[in-house]
Design a protein around this motif. Structure first.
Motif, PDB file in Angstrom:
ATOM      1  N   ASP A 142       0.830  -1.205   0.000  1.00  0.00           N
ATOM      2  CA  ASP A 142       0.000   0.000   0.000  1.00  0.00           C
ATOM      3  C   ASP A 142       0.860   1.249   0.000  1.00  0.00           C
ATOM      4  O   ASP A 142       2.097   1.194   0.073  1.00  0.00           O
ATOM      5  CB  ASP A 142      -0.979  -0.005   1.176  1.00  0.00           C
ATOM      6  CG  ASP A 142      -0.289  -0.036   2.534  1.00  0.00           C
ATOM      7  OD1 ASP A 142       0.943   0.222   2.600  1.00  0.00           O
ATOM      8  OD2 ASP A 142      -0.973  -0.320   3.538  1.00  0.00           O
ATOM      9  N   ALA A 143       0.207   2.414  -0.071  1.00  0.00           N
ATOM     10  CA  ALA A 143       0.932   3.683  -0.137  1.00  0.00           C
ATOM     11  C   ALA A 143       1.743   3.932   1.125  1.00  0.00           C
ATOM     12  O   ALA A 143       2.861   4.462   1.062  1.00  0.00           O
ATOM     13  CB  ALA A 143      -0.056   4.827  -0.371  1.00  0.00           C
TER      14      ALA A 143
ATOM     15  N   TYR B 146       3.286   1.702  -9.887  1.00  0.00           N
ATOM     16  CA  TYR B 146       2.024   2.328  -9.489  1.00  0.00           C
ATOM     17  C   TYR B 146       1.359   2.975 -10.691  1.00  0.00           C
ATOM     18  O   TYR B 146       2.010   3.400 -11.644  1.00  0.00           O
ATOM     19  CB  TYR B 146       2.221   3.337  -8.349  1.00  0.00           C
ATOM     20  CG  TYR B 146       2.842   4.651  -8.727  1.00  0.00           C
ATOM     21  CD1 TYR B 146       2.060   5.739  -9.141  1.00  0.00           C
ATOM     22  CD2 TYR B 146       4.226   4.843  -8.626  1.00  0.00           C
ATOM     23  CE1 TYR B 146       2.630   6.958  -9.453  1.00  0.00           C
ATOM     24  CE2 TYR B 146       4.800   6.067  -8.949  1.00  0.00           C
ATOM     25  CZ  TYR B 146       4.006   7.118  -9.365  1.00  0.00           C
ATOM     26  OH  TYR B 146       4.573   8.335  -9.676  1.00  0.00           O
TER      27      TYR B 146
ATOM     28  N   GLY C 251      -4.956   3.838  -9.784  1.00  0.00           N
ATOM     29  CA  GLY C 251      -5.717   3.156  -8.740  1.00  0.00           C
ATOM     30  C   GLY C 251      -5.259   1.763  -8.381  1.00  0.00           C
ATOM     31  O   GLY C 251      -5.805   1.141  -7.466  1.00  0.00           O
TER      32      GLY C 251
ATOM     33  N   GLY D  60      -4.104   0.888  -4.656  1.00  0.00           N
ATOM     34  CA  GLY D  60      -4.682   2.227  -4.537  1.00  0.00           C
ATOM     35  C   GLY D  60      -3.997   3.264  -5.389  1.00  0.00           C
ATOM     36  O   GLY D  60      -4.551   4.348  -5.622  1.00  0.00           O
TER      37      GLY D  60
ATOM     38  N   THR E  30      -3.742   7.746  -6.443  1.00  0.00           N
ATOM     39  CA  THR E  30      -4.901   8.298  -5.730  1.00  0.00           C
ATOM     40  C   THR E  30      -4.760   8.070  -4.238  1.00  0.00           C
ATOM     41  O   THR E  30      -4.992   8.977  -3.422  1.00  0.00           O
ATOM     42  CB  THR E  30      -6.192   7.645  -6.247  1.00  0.00           C
ATOM     43  OG1 THR E  30      -6.323   7.915  -7.642  1.00  0.00           O
ATOM     44  CG2 THR E  30      -7.403   8.196  -5.506  1.00  0.00           C
ATOM     45  N   SER E  31      -4.368   6.870  -3.840  1.00  0.00           N
ATOM     46  CA  SER E  31      -4.165   6.555  -2.430  1.00  0.00           C
ATOM     47  C   SER E  31      -3.010   7.358  -1.848  1.00  0.00           C
ATOM     48  O   SER E  31      -3.064   7.823  -0.707  1.00  0.00           O
ATOM     49  CB  SER E  31      -3.902   5.047  -2.259  1.00  0.00           C
ATOM     50  OG  SER E  31      -3.644   4.728  -0.914  1.00  0.00           O
ATOM     51  N   TRP E  32      -1.960   7.529  -2.639  1.00  0.00           N
ATOM     52  CA  TRP E  32      -0.803   8.317  -2.182  1.00  0.00           C
ATOM     53  C   TRP E  32      -1.241   9.735  -1.814  1.00  0.00           C
ATOM     54  O   TRP E  32      -0.887  10.258  -0.748  1.00  0.00           O
ATOM     55  CB  TRP E  32       0.250   8.346  -3.286  1.00  0.00           C
ATOM     56  CG  TRP E  32       1.497   9.109  -2.968  1.00  0.00           C
ATOM     57  CD1 TRP E  32       1.722  10.432  -3.163  1.00  0.00           C
ATOM     58  CD2 TRP E  32       2.698   8.572  -2.385  1.00  0.00           C
ATOM     59  NE1 TRP E  32       2.971  10.772  -2.747  1.00  0.00           N
ATOM     60  CE2 TRP E  32       3.596   9.661  -2.273  1.00  0.00           C
ATOM     61  CE3 TRP E  32       3.096   7.314  -1.973  1.00  0.00           C
ATOM     62  CZ2 TRP E  32       4.883   9.493  -1.756  1.00  0.00           C
ATOM     63  CZ3 TRP E  32       4.379   7.148  -1.458  1.00  0.00           C
ATOM     64  CH2 TRP E  32       5.251   8.231  -1.348  1.00  0.00           C
TER      65      TRP E  32
ATOM     66  N   ARG F  27      -4.347  10.774  -1.115  1.00  0.00           N
ATOM     67  CA  ARG F  27      -5.308  10.755  -0.008  1.00  0.00           C
ATOM     68  C   ARG F  27      -4.622  10.651   1.340  1.00  0.00           C
ATOM     69  O   ARG F  27      -5.159  11.116   2.355  1.00  0.00           O
ATOM     70  CB  ARG F  27      -6.279   9.592  -0.193  1.00  0.00           C
ATOM     71  CG  ARG F  27      -7.349   9.851  -1.250  1.00  0.00           C
ATOM     72  CD  ARG F  27      -8.213   8.637  -1.456  1.00  0.00           C
ATOM     73  NE  ARG F  27      -9.262   8.886  -2.448  1.00  0.00           N
ATOM     74  CZ  ARG F  27     -10.038   7.949  -2.983  1.00  0.00           C
ATOM     75  NH1 ARG F  27      -9.879   6.672  -2.604  1.00  0.00           N
ATOM     76  NH2 ARG F  27     -10.949   8.257  -3.870  1.00  0.00           N
ATOM     77  N   ASN F  28      -3.452  10.064   1.356  1.00  0.00           N
ATOM     78  CA  ASN F  28      -2.692   9.969   2.601  1.00  0.00           C
ATOM     79  C   ASN F  28      -1.927  11.257   2.913  1.00  0.00           C
ATOM     80  O   ASN F  28      -1.252  11.340   3.933  1.00  0.00           O
ATOM     81  CB  ASN F  28      -1.711   8.793   2.527  1.00  0.00           C
ATOM     82  CG  ASN F  28      -2.359   7.458   2.854  1.00  0.00           C
ATOM     83  OD1 ASN F  28      -2.556   7.119   4.026  1.00  0.00           O
ATOM     84  ND2 ASN F  28      -2.717   6.713   1.827  1.00  0.00           N
TER      85      ASN F  28
END
Length: 388
Positions: free
Chosen positions: A19-20, A78, A81, A105, A108-110, A112-113
């Protein structure tokens, strides 16, 4: 027939994901990991993870070996998504890469964190077309072309050597080219000085050069100095440039340039011509060897006749100037092996290149043992040779 979701689920069961948060932790720890962004250009231009190498998914199999030559290297892929990176991870596994992960993720996940990202410098559509033959080369690519567009090269002289070197540097997309020359265009120049033309006779050479270079490539900013290098102006002029291309026509300028470049740690691509023979080398930013290792003392005037006195084959400076431009581009991009420590001599009559080894003189006054380069004294020597 299986649905795409089932197909993707099957692929994710075969690959490793991270994950990120885990990716950020590895990067912060300085882990030896190759981070590859497989998104399309329109996505990449909106931001990328610092340190990532951009290889669009459609080119991944073609270019991955350039970016990650070792199959045992750790790779994290990456996308936006996590879907395309999963597909890419399986492709790399099939190519023999042993430690490949897909970032779940994606970018986008990067974001959002709340993790930071960089915005790339990108070429315009017009630039992408103009430099397409460069960007097709994996060793250059878009990243290399952007580096060229951001580079600054100073050409000493707008004469026989400065003409072809400046033209090819401009064509290559070097973003800023400086031209220093205090002379005006003369009819006798036109046999070899291809920056100029008949209708510009009497015009300052720097002005003529600027017209030619900006006409060839509007991306290029041309800075002009209608002056001769002296101990009073040399440091100020050289300071803002990445590479110096030496097309000087006299020993006074060459010695002064050598000493100033060593003080400022600037690489110099040197060439000179005489009748049917040319020579070229690169004096690296750290010196060792430098111009004074090659020529410790200026020769007496009778041993250094000018081109005006001895003549020169018109096409000869074209060959040597193009080689100078090649070495300058290599220095900017960090490609290949430069001519540092080697002197290449070209005999036009025999169409023959000879290579000589150059070694640092331990007693050299400007790059020898124990020399403090910050204390090098800049001297205006008596002018020996003019008219190249």
């Amino acid at each position: 027939m299986p649905s795409f979701q089932n197909y993707l689920k099957g692929i994710k069961s075969e690959i490793d994901e991270i994950d990120a948060v885990g990716t950020k932790k590895l990067l912060d720890q300085g882990a030896d990991v190759a981070l590859i962004d497989v998104r399309e250009q329109n996505e990449y231009t909106q931001g990328y993870i610092p340190g990532a190498t951009w290889i669009p998914r459609g080119f991944l199999e073609l270019r991955i070996e350039e970016a990650v030559p070792k199959r045992e290297a750790s790779v994290i892929l990456y996308c936006a998504g996590g879907t395309r990176s999963a597909l890419a991870a399986r492709a790399l596994r099939e190519l023999g890469y042993e430690d490949v992960k897909s970032m779940a993720g994606g970018f986008t996940s990067w974001k959002r964190n709340g993790y930071g990202f960089d915005l790339p410098v990108v070429m315009t559509p017009e630039q992408a077309e103009r430099y397409s033959r460069h960007t097709l080369l994996p060793e250059v690519g878009e990243k290399g072309q952007i580096a060229l567009l951001g580079a600054k090269v100073l050409c000493i002289g707008a004469g026989g050597l400065g003409s072809p070197s400046a033209l090819y540097l401009a064509a290559a997309g070097v973003g800023t080219i400086g031209i220093i020359d205090d002379d005006v265009v003369d009819a006798s120049n036109l046999q070899r000085q291809i920056l100029h033309s008949t209708d510009r006779i009497g015009m300052p050479k720097v002005e003529s050069a600027q017209k030619t270079l900006t006409g060839l490539n509007p991306d290029v900013k041309v800075r002009t100095y209608q002056d001769r290098l002296t101990s009073d102006n040399v440091l100020e002029i050289l300071a803002d440039y990445d590479v110096i291309v030496d097309g000087a026509d006299n020993f006074q300028t060459r010695y002064l340039l050598n000493d100033a470049a060593l003080k400022l740690a600037k690489p110099v691509v040197h060439s000179s011509i005489f009748r049917f023979e040319g020579q070229i080398t690169v004096f690296p930013a750290q010196g060792e060897p430098c111009y004074r290792c090659l020529y410790p003392e200026p020769p007496p005037p009778e041993e250094a006749p000018s081109c005006q006195e001895a003549g020169v084959l018109g096409v000869l400076p074209g060959i040597m100037g193009v080689l100078q431009a090649t070495e300058a581009v290599k220095l900017i991009l960090g490609l290949g092996t430069t001519l540092s420590g080697r002197l290449m001599v070209y005999d036009a009559l025999k169409t023959k290149f000879r290579e000589l080894k150059l070694r640092r003189d331990p007693n050299c006054p400007t790059c020898g043992e124990g020399v403090d380069r910050s204390q090098i004294e800049l001297i205006d020597y008596v002018q020996f040779c003019m008219g190249a």
